[in-house]
Design a protein around this motif. Structure first.
Motif, PDB file in Angstrom:
ATOM      1  N   ASP A 144      -4.745  -9.699  -0.202  1.00 22.29           N
ATOM      2  CA  ASP A 144      -4.563  -8.265   0.081  1.00 22.29           C
ATOM      3  C   ASP A 144      -3.124  -7.854  -0.206  1.00 22.29           C
ATOM      4  O   ASP A 144      -2.862  -6.813  -0.821  1.00 22.29           O
ATOM      5  CB  ASP A 144      -4.875  -7.944   1.550  1.00 22.29           C
ATOM      6  CG  ASP A 144      -6.368  -7.979   1.858  1.00 22.29           C
ATOM      7  OD1 ASP A 144      -7.164  -8.202   0.914  1.00 22.29           O
ATOM      8  OD2 ASP A 144      -6.734  -7.793   3.022  1.00 22.29           O
ATOM      9  N   ARG A 147      -2.371  -7.295  -3.755  1.00 22.24           N
ATOM     10  CA  ARG A 147      -2.863  -6.003  -4.280  1.00 22.24           C
ATOM     11  C   ARG A 147      -1.959  -4.865  -3.815  1.00 22.24           C
ATOM     12  O   ARG A 147      -1.701  -3.918  -4.557  1.00 22.24           O
ATOM     13  CB  ARG A 147      -4.315  -5.788  -3.835  1.00 22.24           C
ATOM     14  CG  ARG A 147      -5.259  -6.747  -4.560  1.00 22.24           C
ATOM     15  CD  ARG A 147      -6.655  -6.701  -3.970  1.00 22.24           C
ATOM     16  NE  ARG A 147      -7.296  -5.407  -4.177  1.00 22.24           N
ATOM     17  CZ  ARG A 147      -8.365  -4.997  -3.476  1.00 22.24           C
ATOM     18  NH1 ARG A 147      -8.858  -5.759  -2.520  1.00 22.24           N
ATOM     19  NH2 ARG A 147      -8.904  -3.829  -3.729  1.00 22.24           N
ATOM     20  N   TYR A 148      -1.491  -4.931  -2.551  1.00 25.51           N
ATOM     21  CA  TYR A 148      -0.509  -3.938  -2.096  1.00 25.51           C
ATOM     22  C   TYR A 148       0.722  -3.980  -3.007  1.00 25.51           C
ATOM     23  O   TYR A 148       1.269  -2.947  -3.394  1.00 25.51           O
ATOM     24  CB  TYR A 148      -0.076  -4.228  -0.650  1.00 25.51           C
ATOM     25  CG  TYR A 148      -1.075  -3.834   0.429  1.00 25.51           C
ATOM     26  CD1 TYR A 148      -1.729  -2.612   0.394  1.00 25.51           C
ATOM     27  CD2 TYR A 148      -1.317  -4.671   1.516  1.00 25.51           C
ATOM     28  CE1 TYR A 148      -2.623  -2.247   1.397  1.00 25.51           C
ATOM     29  CE2 TYR A 148      -2.206  -4.318   2.528  1.00 25.51           C
ATOM     30  CZ  TYR A 148      -2.857  -3.100   2.458  1.00 25.51           C
ATOM     31  OH  TYR A 148      -3.731  -2.738   3.456  1.00 25.51           O
ATOM     32  N   ALA A 149       1.149  -5.212  -3.334  1.00 29.68           N
ATOM     33  CA  ALA A 149       2.358  -5.367  -4.165  1.00 29.68           C
ATOM     34  C   ALA A 149       2.159  -4.728  -5.538  1.00 29.68           C
ATOM     35  O   ALA A 149       3.054  -4.048  -6.050  1.00 29.68           O
ATOM     36  CB  ALA A 149       2.702  -6.855  -4.299  1.00 29.68           C
ATOM     37  N   ALA A 151       0.243  -2.239  -6.294  1.00 30.83           N
ATOM     38  CA  ALA A 151       0.277  -0.782  -6.125  1.00 30.83           C
ATOM     39  C   ALA A 151       1.720  -0.297  -5.989  1.00 30.83           C
ATOM     40  O   ALA A 151       2.113   0.722  -6.579  1.00 30.83           O
ATOM     41  CB  ALA A 151      -0.549  -0.374  -4.900  1.00 30.83           C
ATOM     42  N   MET A 152       2.531  -1.032  -5.233  1.00 36.66           N
ATOM     43  CA  MET A 152       3.921  -0.613  -5.045  1.00 36.66           C
ATOM     44  C   MET A 152       4.733  -0.800  -6.329  1.00 36.66           C
ATOM     45  O   MET A 152       5.724  -0.116  -6.543  1.00 36.66           O
ATOM     46  CB  MET A 152       4.571  -1.352  -3.859  1.00 36.66           C
ATOM     47  CG  MET A 152       3.902  -1.082  -2.508  1.00 36.66           C
ATOM     48  SD  MET A 152       3.326   0.636  -2.240  1.00 36.66           S
ATOM     49  CE  MET A 152       4.851   1.450  -1.798  1.00 36.66           C
ATOM     50  N   ARG A 153       4.286  -1.698  -7.196  1.00 30.35           N
ATOM     51  CA  ARG A 153       4.954  -1.833  -8.499  1.00 30.35           C
ATOM     52  C   ARG A 153       4.727  -0.565  -9.328  1.00 30.35           C
ATOM     53  O   ARG A 153       5.618  -0.128 -10.056  1.00 30.35           O
ATOM     54  CB  ARG A 153       4.401  -3.067  -9.219  1.00 30.35           C
ATOM     55  CG  ARG A 153       5.063  -3.388 -10.566  1.00 30.35           C
ATOM     56  CD  ARG A 153       6.480  -3.904 -10.406  1.00 30.35           C
ATOM     57  NE  ARG A 153       7.167  -4.040 -11.677  1.00 30.35           N
ATOM     58  CZ  ARG A 153       7.528  -5.208 -12.236  1.00 30.35           C
ATOM     59  NH1 ARG A 153       7.308  -6.339 -11.614  1.00 30.35           N
ATOM     60  NH2 ARG A 153       8.138  -5.236 -13.406  1.00 30.35           N
ATOM     61  N   ARG A 154       3.549   0.050  -9.199  1.00 27.37           N
ATOM     62  CA  ARG A 154       3.293   1.329  -9.885  1.00 27.37           C
ATOM     63  C   ARG A 154       4.240   2.398  -9.342  1.00 27.37           C
ATOM     64  O   ARG A 154       4.754   3.229 -10.072  1.00 27.37           O
ATOM     65  CB  ARG A 154       1.847   1.779  -9.680  1.00 27.37           C
ATOM     66  CG  ARG A 154       0.762   0.828 -10.188  1.00 27.37           C
ATOM     67  CD  ARG A 154       0.632   0.821 -11.707  1.00 27.37           C
ATOM     68  NE  ARG A 154       1.535  -0.158 -12.317  1.00 27.37           N
ATOM     69  CZ  ARG A 154       1.368  -1.498 -12.314  1.00 27.37           C
ATOM     70  NH1 ARG A 154       0.321  -2.036 -11.731  1.00 27.37           N
ATOM     71  NH2 ARG A 154       2.233  -2.300 -12.897  1.00 27.37           N
ATOM     72  N   VAL A 155       4.444   2.377  -8.016  1.00 25.34           N
ATOM     73  CA  VAL A 155       5.386   3.316  -7.386  1.00 25.34           C
ATOM     74  C   VAL A 155       6.790   3.110  -7.955  1.00 25.34           C
ATOM     75  O   VAL A 155       7.481   4.064  -8.314  1.00 25.34           O
ATOM     76  CB  VAL A 155       5.402   3.125  -5.846  1.00 25.34           C
ATOM     77  CG1 VAL A 155       6.590   3.843  -5.210  1.00 25.34           C
ATOM     78  CG2 VAL A 155       4.089   3.614  -5.237  1.00 25.34           C
ATOM     79  N   ALA A 156       7.192   1.832  -8.070  1.00 29.54           N
ATOM     80  CA  ALA A 156       8.551   1.516  -8.550  1.00 29.54           C
ATOM     81  C   ALA A 156       8.739   1.939 -10.004  1.00 29.54           C
ATOM     82  O   ALA A 156       9.845   2.299 -10.409  1.00 29.54           O
ATOM     83  CB  ALA A 156       8.828   0.022  -8.379  1.00 29.54           C
ATOM     84  N   GLU A 157       7.673   1.917 -10.793  1.00 33.93           N
ATOM     85  CA  GLU A 157       7.780   2.393 -12.181  1.00 33.93           C
ATOM     86  C   GLU A 157       8.223   3.854 -12.194  1.00 33.93           C
ATOM     87  O   GLU A 157       9.116   4.240 -12.956  1.00 33.93           O
ATOM     88  CB  GLU A 157       6.433   2.264 -12.896  1.00 33.93           C
ATOM     89  CG  GLU A 157       6.108   0.848 -13.347  1.00 33.93           C
ATOM     90  CD  GLU A 157       4.698   0.739 -13.910  1.00 33.93           C
ATOM     91  OE1 GLU A 157       4.231  -0.398 -14.070  1.00 33.93           O
ATOM     92  OE2 GLU A 157       4.050   1.792 -14.170  1.00 33.93           O
TER      93      GLU A 157
END
Lengths: 205, 205
Positions: A144, A147-149, A151-157
């Motif tokens: 889990d 998968r959170y990580a 998603a947060m990589r998309r945020v960091a982009e």
């Protein structure tokens, strides 16, 4: 512009500007008489950065100085800027250092294969948060978390693109600080909204 | 088990358990003598839920009662549970109601096409957070926000799967509360880590 106009342009009161001048956080204006000085766009930019750091970042005077020093020659890379900003923001690192970071957290971050250095303060912060959630009875399996990580990589982009749009190092730094501190609550609000959307989709699906 | 064993099983002191009993947050055990009662697994589950709400969720006694009422017959759907939990968590809704939500926020959420009701408290919360970030000088264009929203939808997918794994309504509620409150800091730590990874990838790329 005069100091009263600088106050108007930045929304920071004159007495606060004088405090910034005394503390060396704002460079002096060009003296036009014994009691008057002229300020320019670089002063506006500096005041906005200092205010963002102090007001939104909760950064102390020493932290502001460290950030301003980092902005001076030689100009740091955008990547170094981020490290300096993260180091200055409160809560970015634990007071007791990172030597005793949970080995689980190091392994987890290694498995993400993100090329993040083992000593990043964010790893200690992650370890603390995960330990607390698991102690409260949430299993939070590594699968889990991975998968959170992602998603947060998309945020960091998005975060990094915002920083790259900045036209100066000072603006980039301001963007990193405001973007980190003030976008956190935006993301958490979007999470609640997304939970409702996802929940509705699953119950009707 | 006796009340001292219930305390041991849950990590909640006996005097707190007695307080839960007096307040009606914990159902009475089966009396085995004038001064003794026997407690079972349903008491353990209830105590864990109440503690999660109070300690981690910062939920007041009235909020706990509302959640417990919602858990009683008729058993609510998982989707309704989420709404009840969100409503009880502090910071989920603004005190002044949602009637005056920024029209921008309503339009933005409509454009996401997530099927979220226009009155969701999370919309007011989102509007507040975005207004504050923009006032501090971060442009935060709608296009960036939409990408943040998509990333948080990925987060919510994991959140809902975690809730679906729960084997009872009480456990699901506990998962929603702990998962919402205690996973927030996990996500923010992962964001910092992802920023460093993304920044390193861009500077070496």
């Amino acid at each position: 512009m005069r100091i009263s106009e600088l106050a108007e342009a930045t929304g920071v009161p004159v007495h606060t500007l004088k405090y910034y001048l005394r503390e060396g956080l704002l460079m002096p204006g060009e003296a036009t008489s014994r009691t008057r000085a002229e300020y320019g766009p670089q002063h506006v930019e500096r005041v906005r950065l200092v205010r963002a750091l102090v007001q939104h970042g909760g950064v102390g005077i020493a932290g502001v100085r460290a950030i301003l020093d980092a902005l001076e020659a030689p100009p740091p890379s955008r990547h170094e800027l981020l490290g300096v900003a993260h180091g200055a923001l409160p809560g970015a690192s634990r007071e007791d250092g990172t030597a005793d970071v949970d080995p689980w957290a190091r392994r987890f971050v290694e498995q993400l294969d993100w090329g993040v250095e083992g000593c990043a303060p964010a790893i200690a912060r992650l370890a603390d948060a995960v330990v607390q959630a698991r102690a409260a009875g949430l299993p939070l399996p590594d699968a889990d978390l991975a998968r959170y990580a992602q998603a947060m990589r998309r945020v960091a982009e998005v975060d990094l693109e915002v920083t790259e749009r900045a036209t100066s190092a000072a603006e980039a730094m301001r963007t990193v600080v405001i973007g980190t501190v003030l976008v956190d609550p935006v993301l958490l609000a979007l999470r609640r909204l997304a939970q409702e959307a996802e929940s509705a989709a699953r119950s009707h699906g």
